[in-house]
Design an enzyme around this catalytic site. Structure first.
Site, PDB file in Angstrom:
ATOM      1  N   MET A 292       0.846  -1.200   0.000  1.00  0.00           N
ATOM      2  CA  MET A 292       0.000   0.000   0.000  1.00  0.00           C
ATOM      3  C   MET A 292       0.874   1.239   0.000  1.00  0.00           C
ATOM      4  SD  MET A 292      -2.913   1.484   0.016  1.00  0.00           S
ATOM      5  CE  MET A 292      -3.022   3.276   0.049  1.00  0.00           C
ATOM      6  N   GLU A 327       4.471   0.962  -6.271  1.00  0.00           N
ATOM      7  CA  GLU A 327       4.080   1.774  -5.113  1.00  0.00           C
ATOM      8  C   GLU A 327       4.777   3.131  -5.124  1.00  0.00           C
ATOM      9  OE1 GLU A 327       1.568   0.752  -3.609  1.00  0.00           O
ATOM     10  OE2 GLU A 327       1.603  -1.321  -4.296  1.00  0.00           O
ATOM     11  N   HIS A 330       3.129   5.586  -7.362  1.00  0.00           N
ATOM     12  CA  HIS A 330       1.967   6.207  -6.710  1.00  0.00           C
ATOM     13  C   HIS A 330       2.341   7.436  -5.887  1.00  0.00           C
ATOM     14  CE1 HIS A 330      -1.437   3.690  -7.534  1.00  0.00           C
ATOM     15  NE2 HIS A 330      -0.950   2.612  -6.986  1.00  0.00           N
TER      16      HIS A 330
END
Ligand SMILES: [Zn+2]
Length: 885
Positions: A292, A327, A330
């Protein structure tokens, strides 16, 4: 009849009417549940977790801007008890605090109307620490070296779970700055988005005050805490660290170096340097299975981040790089610029997936990243790069446009699917190759510059790309993002050198699909004619002239486009003759298309098998993997049929020469793709009943038990899986003991994967029971049941077990997993009666399951029909040879 006519007329009109076309970002017009006239600006949050009792207490002060006078303040809160509320320094009575558990909102009623301007809301509250990765959660693990049982805490907030740790405006458009304070035991380390600014002692504990974040959405907050170690390195003014549970940080060196490399690349690509002072990669031994992108503090399931050079496999290494690249992409695309609402999730995920693959390919050409995306080998939700998996889903009646309306929390969670990630990625790749790498990057740089610390819609990205490229991007993109499915381009040759291309919607098991049309950025190459040609196909048909009658034409160069191609027999024969001169990427693309055409009932299986038999080499990784995937699917479909023996014999005759060329033992200096292919071939051939491979695996396992270093890390997974498949009770127990005692989550997973492969029904029952224990992190324990359904070809046993224990199993799933869990187990059935059973059972399932139920029902009917078709076609099959038409 008139009705039918009218409907088909409407459908035809629908294909030529322009797409809806989305508006650029506008705060007030953004969808969402919370009223937009009160916005948070800054939060100060204090959290004191009690890791033993699995509860926490908290307080927060929120600085608000009231834009229109109002008496009520509505924000999100879920599973939190509010103990007090203060508005502008004045305590509010209990009656002013209203929680709505259904809507997950908290409404505060002020004593009098609040005038426009700045206000301060302060709350104290308490909540719980979850087993599954939702809100604040815990992960139990055995400590490296000591084996002692320990507990770590972590958070997972995307999409809508920040509200489980602190009440907040939990929609991405409500950006604010966050200042977190955590009170943890003295021996603990805590990590959040920003560096620790102050540390003070507090009643035997320590209080860690983190610096204020930049403006960001609530779902990007993070808090991880426990007995952690870290390694660090400063690069280009940013402190890079890797955190892991004590004793494991040394396994983070590969991740640290990868993060540094990737960040450097993105600093340049996006033209805006990484804006935070530090960037942490945090390994968590549980909670969730993926990773995440929390800003400045990215969390990973441990085995997706830690790499042991002595013991980890090369696929683990590649997976780590890919997920880090995704990730970190992002941190710009998603964090610095955020989609306004979850209906544009594809923009975040499609882009990060594409960008992650692009940078991985750039620095690791030997991994053949784009080639691998052609095989649906790794269709995990948050990583992996399987374009094929998305195309398979997108051909079905249950697909959806990548841009889709999202109203509820459940819909936001179910938006994280293969279509969102992989079709998004695939479309962006096609668009980049059409606009050109340089123009595309200029557009992205302008987009970052213009929208940083703010939100966007897809329309904002198209605008930036149009301006940079001079192409009508919005017009081309609309059909790809706003309507479901994708086209197949049919190729027909005429004797006078004309090639007629016709597009139609490509579907599988979806006979009455509404017809749709796309603007297709096509590429093709005429054999022997040099460079590929770009062509925007704007209508239903297009003609290309002057193609010499003896020259093959290959469309969709390197498979970079998101469409299928079906060649007429003359074109197909020319291509078969041209195979040795095509690139491997083009050959994989032909294989993928041929297999899809078989699934869609456009050609018989033999069409695909003839292509396989004409391939010029036996050791191209991506080609063999495509074949292995298709063969395994056929093998599973034939599980209960005598024809399977014959099919297995055929499959061995195709694949065994590839293995013989590679041998069991890694050769010094061999390319990484040979190591990867050897692994896949061992696993596949063993499943297809190759006695030599099965015996070879048993021998190596026996030696491994005495001398673990005798087995190269890359061979560990296929050898364990093969031994597991044919295990008796004694071997099963040995595998289980080893799996329980290892503190490496990578190896642990391999042992448990071996257990799920066991085909003896008594052992299946034993394996299934493990899903209810805490031997594995919850996020991994729940996957055992699905693996048994798939790998043992006994979905009935897996389902019976799951049904009896559903409550416990669902409790181990996060919101994302829970809605898909039960339907997912039906995916492996090929019996019509199971559709009714599933629909009946669906009545008891959590909200948000409907899509997964329909997808599973569709999968079952597809398998039933496909199985029958295969059996009919295999009727004429003699010994070992495929039927000829
Ligand atoms: Zn992502």
């Amino acid at each position: 009849m008139r009705m039918r006519l009218l409907l088909s007329l409407l459908a035809a009109l629908a294909t030529i009417s322009p797409m809806r076309g989305e508006n650029p970002f506008d705060f007030a017009g953004t969808p969402g549940k919370l009223p937009k006239h009160i916005v948070p600006e800054e939060y100060a949050i204090r959290i004191t977790p009690d890791a033993k009792k699995l509860t926490f207490t908290g307080s927060e002060t929120i600085r608000l801007e009231v834009r229109e006078p109002s008496r009520t303040i509505v924000l999100n809160s879920a599973e939190i008890s509010i103990t007090s509320a203060t508005l502008n320094g004045k305590a509010l009575p209990k009656s002013a605090i209203q929680l709505d558990p259904e809507e997950e909102t908290l409404t505060i009623t002020a004593p009098a109307e609040l005038p426009a301007g700045k206000h301060t809301l302060a709350l104290t509250f308490s909540g719980k620490i979850n087993q599954q990765g939702q809100g604040l959660y815990y992960a139990d693990y055995a400590e490296q070296g000591t084996g002692e049982k320990k507990r770590m805490l972590g958070t997972q907030f995307q999409a809508t779970d920040a509200r489980r740790m602190f009440p907040c405006w939990d929609e991405p458009v409500f950006r604010a700055r966050f200042q977190l304070t955590a009170i943890v035991p003295q021996s603990w380390t805590a990590v959040s988005n920003m560096p620790i600014e102050r540390e003070t002692k507090a009643r035997g504990k320590k209080e860690l005050h983190f610096a204020l974040t930049p403006s960001m959405p609530s779902y990007l907050n993070v808090l991880c805490a426990g007995e952690l170690d870290f390694i660090e390195k400063e690069s280009a003014g940013v402190l890079h660290r890797v955190f892991a549970t004590r004793g494991k940080a040394q396994l983070g060196h590969y991740a640290l170096a990868s993060a540094e490399q990737v960040t450097g690349y993105f600093n340049d690509y996006f033209g805006t340097p990484y804006p935070l002072p530090k960037l942490d990669q945090i390994a968590v031994p549980g909670g969730f299975g993926g990773a995440m992108e929390n800003w400045g503090g990215i969390t990973y399931f441990e085995s997706r981040l830690l790499f042991d050079p002595e013991r980890s496999s090369s696929s683990t290494k590649q997976g780590i790089y890919e997920v880090i690249a995704h990730e970190i992409a992002h941190q710009w695309f998603g964090n610095l610029v955020t989609m306004a609402w979850w209906d544009n999730l594809w923009l975040n995920e499609g882009f990060a997936s594409w960008m992650g693959s692009k940078v991985t390919a750039q620095f690791n050409p030997e991994w053949e990243v784009w080639l691998q995306s052609e095989t649906p080998r790794n269709p995990t939700r948050r990583a992996g790069i399987a374009k094929e998996a998305a195309m398979e889903m997108d051909a079905r009646s249950t697909t959806h446009p990548i841009q889709q309306p999202v109203k509820t929390e459940a819909e936001a969670n179910s938006a994280f699917d293969v279509i969102t990630y992989r079709k998004g990625q695939s479309f962006i790749r096609m668009l980049e190759s059409f606009l050109g790498e340089e123009a595309f990057r200029q557009g992205i740089r302008a987009y970052m510059q213009q929208h940083k610390y703010s939100n966007t819609t897809t329309a904002d990205l198209w605008k930036a790309l149009s301006e940079a490229s001079g192409q009508p991007v919005q017009e081309i993109a609309a059909a790809w993002t706003e309507q479901p499915g994708f086209p197949v381009v049919q190729v027909a040759r005429s004797a006078d050198g004309r090639l007629t291309l016709t597009q139609e919607r490509f579907t599988i098991n979806f006979p009455d699909a509404p017809p749709l049309e796309w603007k297709i950025p096509l590429t093709y190459r005429v054999a022997g004619a040099g460079e590929p040609v770009n062509l925007l196909m704007e209508g239903r048909t297009v003609e290309i002239s002057d193609i010499p009658a003896d020259r093959a034409v290959k469309l969709n160069i390197e498979g970079a486009g998101n469409y299928r191609v079906q060649y007429d027999p003359a074109s197909w024969q020319l291509l078969l003759a041209e195979l040795p001169r095509l690139s491997s990427a083009d050959r994989v693309n032909l294989l993928s298309d041929a297999w899809a055409l078989v699934q869609a009932d456009r050609v018989p299986l033999v069409h695909y098998l003839q292509l396989i038999e004409k391939l010029p080499t036996a050791t191209e990784l991506a080609e063999r993997e495509q074949i292995i995937t298709a063969f395994q699917f056929i093998s599973r479909l034939l599980a209960q049929d005598p024809k399977r023996q014959q099919f297995h014999q055929y499959a061995r005759s195709i694949l065994r020469p590839s293995f013989d060329a590679l041998g069991w033992d890694p050769k010094p200096g061999e390319p990484p793709r040979h190591a990867a292919l050897r692994t896949s071939l061992i696993a596949a051939l063993a499943k297809f009943g190759d006695e030599g491979i099965i015996a070879g695996a048993a021998e190596r396992f026996a030696l491994y038990l005495q001398k673990p270093e005798s087995l190269p890390p890359d061979l560990r997974a296929p050898v364990l899986a093969t031994v597991g498949r044919h295990a008796d009770a004694a071997i099963w127990t040995k595998l289980h003991e080893r799996g329980r005692s290892t503190t490496s989550l990578e190896e642990k997973q391999e042992y448990y994967d071996a257990l799920t492969a066991a085909i003896d029904p008594e052992l299946i029952a034993r394996t299934l029971k493990i899903a209810l224990t805490d031997e594995l992190p919850a996020s991994r324990a729940v996957t055992l049941v699905g693996k048994v359904a798939r790998d043992t070809e006994r979905p009935d046993l897996a389902w019976t077990f799951a049904k009896a224990n559903m409550k416990q199993l669902l409790a181990k799933n996060d919101a994302l997993g829970a809605s898909e869990y039960a339907p997912g187990l039906f995916n492996f059935f090929a019996e019509p009666a199971r559709v009714d059973e599933l629909r009946e059972y669906a009545k008891t399932l959590p909200a948000g399951s409907a899509k997964a139920v329909e997808a599973a029902a569709d999968e079952i009917t597809f398998r039933v029909q496909f199985r029958q078709r295969l059996l009919d076609q295999l009727q004429t099959w003699g010994s070992g040879a495929p039927p000829r038409d």
